[in-house]
Motif scaffolding. Sequence first.
Motif, PDB file in Angstrom:
ATOM      1  N   LEU A   1      45.196  35.215  36.544  1.00  0.00           N
ATOM      2  CA  LEU A   1      46.379  34.386  36.796  1.00  0.00           C
ATOM      3  C   LEU A   1      46.954  33.865  35.477  1.00  0.00           C
ATOM      4  CD1 LEU A   1      45.061  32.428  39.889  1.00  0.00           C
ATOM      5  CD2 LEU A   1      46.951  34.079  39.881  1.00  0.00           C
ATOM      6  N   SER A   2      46.093  33.481  34.583  1.00  0.00           N
ATOM      7  CA  SER A   2      46.529  32.970  33.285  1.00  0.00           C
ATOM      8  C   SER A   2      47.144  34.083  32.443  1.00  0.00           C
ATOM      9  CB  SER A   2      45.340  32.346  32.556  1.00  0.00           C
ATOM     10  OG  SER A   2      45.722  31.931  31.268  1.00  0.00           O
ATOM     11  N   ARG A   3      46.457  35.219  32.351  1.00  0.00           N
ATOM     12  CA  ARG A   3      46.910  36.315  31.505  1.00  0.00           C
ATOM     13  C   ARG A   3      48.167  37.001  32.060  1.00  0.00           C
ATOM     14  NH1 ARG A   3      43.178  39.313  32.380  1.00  0.00           N
ATOM     15  NH2 ARG A   3      44.108  41.123  33.316  1.00  0.00           N
ATOM     16  N   LEU A   4      48.176  37.287  33.348  1.00  0.00           N
ATOM     17  CA  LEU A   4      49.274  38.048  33.940  1.00  0.00           C
ATOM     18  C   LEU A   4      50.509  37.206  34.222  1.00  0.00           C
ATOM     19  CD1 LEU A   4      47.206  40.143  36.493  1.00  0.00           C
ATOM     20  CD2 LEU A   4      48.165  40.937  34.319  1.00  0.00           C
ATOM     21  N   PHE A   5      50.284  35.980  34.705  1.00  0.00           N
ATOM     22  CA  PHE A   5      51.395  35.157  35.167  1.00  0.00           C
ATOM     23  C   PHE A   5      51.597  33.910  34.321  1.00  0.00           C
ATOM     24  CE2 PHE A   5      49.676  37.462  38.836  1.00  0.00           C
ATOM     25  CZ  PHE A   5      50.799  38.180  39.215  1.00  0.00           C
ATOM     26  N   ASP A   6      50.795  33.754  33.276  1.00  0.00           N
ATOM     27  CA  ASP A   6      50.830  32.584  32.413  1.00  0.00           C
ATOM     28  C   ASP A   6      50.730  31.295  33.235  1.00  0.00           C
ATOM     29  OD1 ASP A   6      50.837  31.396  29.903  1.00  0.00           O
ATOM     30  OD2 ASP A   6      53.018  31.108  29.915  1.00  0.00           O
ATOM     31  N   ALA A   7      49.960  31.378  34.323  1.00  0.00           N
ATOM     32  CA  ALA A   7      49.772  30.240  35.222  1.00  0.00           C
ATOM     33  C   ALA A   7      48.457  29.562  34.878  1.00  0.00           C
ATOM     34  CB  ALA A   7      49.767  30.704  36.673  1.00  0.00           C
ATOM     35  N   GLN A   8      48.529  28.303  34.576  1.00  0.00           N
ATOM     36  CA  GLN A   8      47.337  27.535  34.230  1.00  0.00           C
ATOM     37  C   GLN A   8      46.880  26.769  35.461  1.00  0.00           C
ATOM     38  OE1 GLN A   8      46.168  28.378  31.241  1.00  0.00           O
ATOM     39  NE2 GLN A   8      48.039  29.599  31.134  1.00  0.00           N
ATOM     40  N   LEU A   9      46.160  27.470  36.331  1.00  0.00           N
ATOM     41  CA  LEU A   9      45.701  26.868  37.578  1.00  0.00           C
ATOM     42  C   LEU A   9      44.229  26.509  37.456  1.00  0.00           C
ATOM     43  CD1 LEU A   9      47.428  29.235  40.150  1.00  0.00           C
ATOM     44  CD2 LEU A   9      48.313  27.154  39.102  1.00  0.00           C
ATOM     45  N   SER A  10      43.879  25.354  37.976  1.00  0.00           N
ATOM     46  CA  SER A  10      42.505  24.866  37.872  1.00  0.00           C
ATOM     47  C   SER A  10      41.634  25.520  38.946  1.00  0.00           C
ATOM     48  CB  SER A  10      42.480  23.354  38.054  1.00  0.00           C
ATOM     49  OG  SER A  10      42.754  23.029  39.403  1.00  0.00           O
ATOM     50  N   PRO A  11      40.329  25.519  38.721  1.00  0.00           N
ATOM     51  CA  PRO A  11      39.418  25.984  39.773  1.00  0.00           C
ATOM     52  C   PRO A  11      39.617  25.198  41.076  1.00  0.00           C
ATOM     53  CG  PRO A  11      38.229  25.792  37.708  1.00  0.00           C
ATOM     54  CD  PRO A  11      39.606  25.191  37.484  1.00  0.00           C
ATOM     55  N   GLY A  12      39.998  23.924  40.961  1.00  0.00           N
ATOM     56  CA  GLY A  12      40.252  23.106  42.146  1.00  0.00           C
ATOM     57  C   GLY A  12      41.456  23.552  42.947  1.00  0.00           C
ATOM     58  N   THR A  13      42.300  24.376  42.360  1.00  0.00           N
ATOM     59  CA  THR A  13      43.436  24.965  43.070  1.00  0.00           C
ATOM     60  C   THR A  13      43.067  26.332  43.629  1.00  0.00           C
ATOM     61  OG1 THR A  13      45.033  23.806  41.671  1.00  0.00           O
ATOM     62  CG2 THR A  13      45.835  25.769  42.819  1.00  0.00           C
ATOM     63  N   VAL A  14      42.366  27.133  42.839  1.00  0.00           N
ATOM     64  CA  VAL A  14      42.105  28.530  43.199  1.00  0.00           C
ATOM     65  C   VAL A  14      40.969  28.664  44.223  1.00  0.00           C
ATOM     66  CG1 VAL A  14      41.394  30.793  42.311  1.00  0.00           C
ATOM     67  CG2 VAL A  14      43.010  29.377  41.007  1.00  0.00           C
ATOM     68  N   TYR A  15      39.838  28.011  43.981  1.00  0.00           N
ATOM     69  CA  TYR A  15      38.680  28.204  44.859  1.00  0.00           C
ATOM     70  C   TYR A  15      38.932  27.773  46.312  1.00  0.00           C
ATOM     71  CZ  TYR A  15      35.810  29.788  40.992  1.00  0.00           C
ATOM     72  OH  TYR A  15      35.296  30.507  39.949  1.00  0.00           O
ATOM     73  N   PRO A  16      39.599  26.646  46.555  1.00  0.00           N
ATOM     74  CA  PRO A  16      39.878  26.308  47.961  1.00  0.00           C
ATOM     75  C   PRO A  16      40.738  27.366  48.658  1.00  0.00           C
ATOM     76  CG  PRO A  16      40.135  24.363  46.597  1.00  0.00           C
ATOM     77  CD  PRO A  16      39.963  25.530  45.663  1.00  0.00           C
ATOM     78  N   ARG A  17      41.672  27.974  47.914  1.00  0.00           N
ATOM     79  CA  ARG A  17      42.501  29.034  48.507  1.00  0.00           C
ATOM     80  C   ARG A  17      41.645  30.248  48.849  1.00  0.00           C
ATOM     81  NH1 ARG A  17      44.888  26.999  51.141  1.00  0.00           N
ATOM     82  NH2 ARG A  17      45.718  28.989  51.767  1.00  0.00           N
ATOM     83  N   LEU A  18      40.723  30.607  47.944  1.00  0.00           N
ATOM     84  CA  LEU A  18      39.821  31.733  48.216  1.00  0.00           C
ATOM     85  C   LEU A  18      38.980  31.464  49.462  1.00  0.00           C
ATOM     86  CD1 LEU A  18      38.607  32.578  44.603  1.00  0.00           C
ATOM     87  CD2 LEU A  18      39.964  34.060  46.098  1.00  0.00           C
TER      88      LEU A  18
END
Length: 157
Positions: free
Chosen positions: A87-104
């Motif tokens: 997400l960071s490399r491809l979309f330059d999105a700085q998302l926290s684990p607290g955002t990503v893991y709950p979605r997963l």
Amino acid sequence: MSTSPLVNTLIQELSAGDELEAASPDAPGTGQEGDPEQVLSSVMERLAVDESFGFDDEIVKQNLDEILIALIALRDGTHGKALIDDLSRLFDAQLSPGTVYPRLHDIEDDDVLSMHELVRTKEYSVADESAARSQIEGAMYHHLALGLFLHDSLEAL
């Protein structure tokens, strides 16, 4: 989901690559496992996007479920840290684990993904290809419709 001829034409135009690329079963845009970076690069080339183009973090967050499913499908299984790096490399999105893991976890709860616990990490893979395809297609059609609306509204300016 039924699509209009205009949407089908747009999808074909956006998916059109050179004949060699189209003949390859692993070519980006064919739905086969591939490198997410190559897929995104191919899309940007086809759209002739300016080098200064960047994704807004909010757009990525709003579409995070579908982006995560696509990244997992392209990698044929991966772990959360690698997804955050993508997400960071491809979309330059700085998302926290607290955002990503709950979605997963939510996508897994919906039975679209499966999670395999390894020694020090969890690996995710697509569990229901039909549900994953349907979810990604739904988002794609919404974005195409919105993009066409915005494109056509430019004529009024």
